[in-house]
Enzyme design. Structure first.
Site, PDB file in Angstrom:
ATOM      1  N   ARG A  75      -0.746 -44.782 -32.626  1.00  0.00           N
ATOM      2  CA  ARG A  75      -1.216 -44.338 -31.313  1.00  0.00           C
ATOM      3  C   ARG A  75      -2.329 -45.240 -30.796  1.00  0.00           C
ATOM      4  O   ARG A  75      -2.399 -45.556 -29.603  1.00  0.00           O
ATOM      5  CB  ARG A  75      -1.706 -42.884 -31.419  1.00  0.00           C
ATOM      6  CG  ARG A  75      -2.046 -42.276 -30.078  1.00  0.00           C
ATOM      7  CD  ARG A  75      -2.333 -40.803 -30.193  1.00  0.00           C
ATOM      8  NE  ARG A  75      -3.589 -40.497 -30.854  1.00  0.00           N
ATOM      9  CZ  ARG A  75      -4.171 -39.316 -30.841  1.00  0.00           C
ATOM     10  NH1 ARG A  75      -3.604 -38.297 -30.219  1.00  0.00           N
ATOM     11  NH2 ARG A  75      -5.312 -39.103 -31.449  1.00  0.00           N
ATOM     12  N   ASN A 117      -4.182 -34.314 -15.318  1.00  0.00           N
ATOM     13  CA  ASN A 117      -2.955 -33.820 -15.948  1.00  0.00           C
ATOM     14  C   ASN A 117      -2.548 -32.503 -15.289  1.00  0.00           C
ATOM     15  O   ASN A 117      -3.389 -31.745 -14.807  1.00  0.00           O
ATOM     16  CB  ASN A 117      -3.177 -33.590 -17.450  1.00  0.00           C
ATOM     17  CG  ASN A 117      -1.891 -33.166 -18.154  1.00  0.00           C
ATOM     18  OD1 ASN A 117      -0.831 -33.764 -17.947  1.00  0.00           O
ATOM     19  ND2 ASN A 117      -1.963 -32.144 -18.980  1.00  0.00           N
ATOM     20  N   HIS A 119      -0.275 -28.982 -16.086  1.00  0.00           N
ATOM     21  CA  HIS A 119       0.251 -28.247 -17.245  1.00  0.00           C
ATOM     22  C   HIS A 119       0.867 -26.925 -16.775  1.00  0.00           C
ATOM     23  O   HIS A 119       0.230 -26.185 -16.014  1.00  0.00           O
ATOM     24  CB  HIS A 119      -0.873 -27.972 -18.247  1.00  0.00           C
ATOM     25  CG  HIS A 119      -0.396 -27.310 -19.503  1.00  0.00           C
ATOM     26  ND1 HIS A 119       0.329 -27.985 -20.469  1.00  0.00           N
ATOM     27  CD2 HIS A 119      -0.519 -26.037 -19.940  1.00  0.00           C
ATOM     28  CE1 HIS A 119       0.624 -27.141 -21.451  1.00  0.00           C
ATOM     29  NE2 HIS A 119       0.127 -25.956 -21.153  1.00  0.00           N
ATOM     30  N   SER A 146      -1.571 -25.272 -13.971  1.00  0.00           N
ATOM     31  CA  SER A 146      -2.972 -25.699 -13.941  1.00  0.00           C
ATOM     32  C   SER A 146      -3.032 -27.213 -13.793  1.00  0.00           C
ATOM     33  O   SER A 146      -2.238 -27.932 -14.400  1.00  0.00           O
ATOM     34  CB  SER A 146      -3.692 -25.324 -15.246  1.00  0.00           C
ATOM     35  OG  SER A 146      -3.587 -23.943 -15.515  1.00  0.00           O
ATOM     36  N   THR A 151      -9.651 -34.480 -21.059  1.00  0.00           N
ATOM     37  CA  THR A 151     -10.676 -34.799 -22.055  1.00  0.00           C
ATOM     38  C   THR A 151      -9.965 -34.970 -23.398  1.00  0.00           C
ATOM     39  O   THR A 151      -8.738 -34.963 -23.462  1.00  0.00           O
ATOM     40  CB  THR A 151     -11.723 -33.675 -22.161  1.00  0.00           C
ATOM     41  OG1 THR A 151     -11.058 -32.464 -22.575  1.00  0.00           O
ATOM     42  CG2 THR A 151     -12.430 -33.441 -20.830  1.00  0.00           C
ATOM     43  N   LEU A 154      -6.617 -31.409 -26.252  1.00  0.00           N
ATOM     44  CA  LEU A 154      -5.283 -31.281 -25.670  1.00  0.00           C
ATOM     45  C   LEU A 154      -5.246 -30.134 -24.662  1.00  0.00           C
ATOM     46  O   LEU A 154      -5.569 -28.990 -25.005  1.00  0.00           O
ATOM     47  CB  LEU A 154      -4.247 -31.030 -26.773  1.00  0.00           C
ATOM     48  CG  LEU A 154      -2.816 -30.747 -26.288  1.00  0.00           C
ATOM     49  CD1 LEU A 154      -2.213 -31.971 -25.617  1.00  0.00           C
ATOM     50  CD2 LEU A 154      -1.937 -30.284 -27.435  1.00  0.00           C
ATOM     51  N   ASP A 155      -4.854 -30.441 -23.424  1.00  0.00           N
ATOM     52  CA  ASP A 155      -4.753 -29.440 -22.354  1.00  0.00           C
ATOM     53  C   ASP A 155      -6.039 -28.621 -22.216  1.00  0.00           C
ATOM     54  O   ASP A 155      -6.008 -27.452 -21.843  1.00  0.00           O
ATOM     55  CB  ASP A 155      -3.562 -28.495 -22.593  1.00  0.00           C
ATOM     56  CG  ASP A 155      -2.232 -29.240 -22.604  1.00  0.00           C
ATOM     57  OD1 ASP A 155      -2.112 -30.241 -21.874  1.00  0.00           O
ATOM     58  OD2 ASP A 155      -1.330 -28.822 -23.343  1.00  0.00           O
TER      59      ASP A 155
END
Length: 225
Positions: A75, A117, A119, A146, A151, A154-155
């Protein structure tokens, strides 16, 4: 057109996708509309070479890039390559639109306050995958969408806006997902426009709209009568 002594160059967005790109299409449509997007989509980057969203971008005359994960050992290496690629486009904003990779802390820190993002749940409920199924299994009466700043969690970044969707008694995953997507396609262009117009910003870890701090749950979107 000049703004506060700045050059007239439009603010630039890069959209990251992995699949169909329906939220990307909503942004493309908004850019082509009379209202506009407040800037331009400079490029679309996908980690999947067969993502249909690439075709959507090409049809709109937007530059596309493919960065397959299989070409990188881990990653960290992938995200370094993605950062180098983004650097070529100098985006003011990076928009995740169905990008199915978890970004490394280095990447998130580099684009702090410039990374959005979307979600499909009423965060902080149902982080991660399969949100429609989980809502139905839990017997919840409402679901939603949302949009948040990204950050390292995650989510879990600061919320900007949410929209609620009632769960109907005869809903299955497909019907519920379809109604949530309607809200997604409505909200994402609004938030991107806020950001590109300078109305939305992240101060530390606190989102502000028109200089006012947003509540912890973000703005609740209400349909106009």
């Amino acid at each position: 057109m000049m703004h506060g002594g700045e050059p007239a160059e439009e603010r630039r967005v890069v959209v990251l996708i992995s699949g169909n790109g329906s939220n990307l299409q909503a942004l493309i449509d908004a850019q082509a509309s009379e209202t506009g997007l407040g800037g331009q989509i400079a490029a679309v980057i996908s980690d999947q070479p067969d993502a249909y969203g690439l075709e959507r971008a090409q049809q709109a005359g937007i530059a596309t890039e493919v960065l397959p994960a299989s070409s990188y050992k881990n990653r960290q290496e992938y995200d370094q390559a993605l950062l180098r690629l983004l650097n070529d486009y100098q985006p003011d904003l990076v928009v995740l639109a169905g990008f199915m990779r978890i970004l490394s802390p280095d990447f998130v820190i580099r684009y702090h306050g410039k990374l959005l993002n979307i979600h499909p749940s009423l965060l902080p409920k149902y982080k991660g995958l399969h949100t429609h199924r989980r809502v139905l299994e839990a017997g919840d009466g409402e679901h939603g969408v949302s949009i948040h700043f990204v950050t390292e969690e995650l989510d879990g970044g600061p919320l900007i806006i949410q929209a609620r969707v009632p769960v109907e008694v005869d809903d299955d995953e497909t019907s519920l997902a379809r109604r949530v997507q309607v809200k997604e396609h409505l909200l994402y262009p609004i938030v991107v426009r806020w950001f590109l117009q300078g109305r939305l910003q992240l101060q530390g870890n606190q989102p502000e709209l028109d200089g006012q701090p947003l509540p912890k749950s973000g703005v609740l979107y209400q349909e106009e009568a």
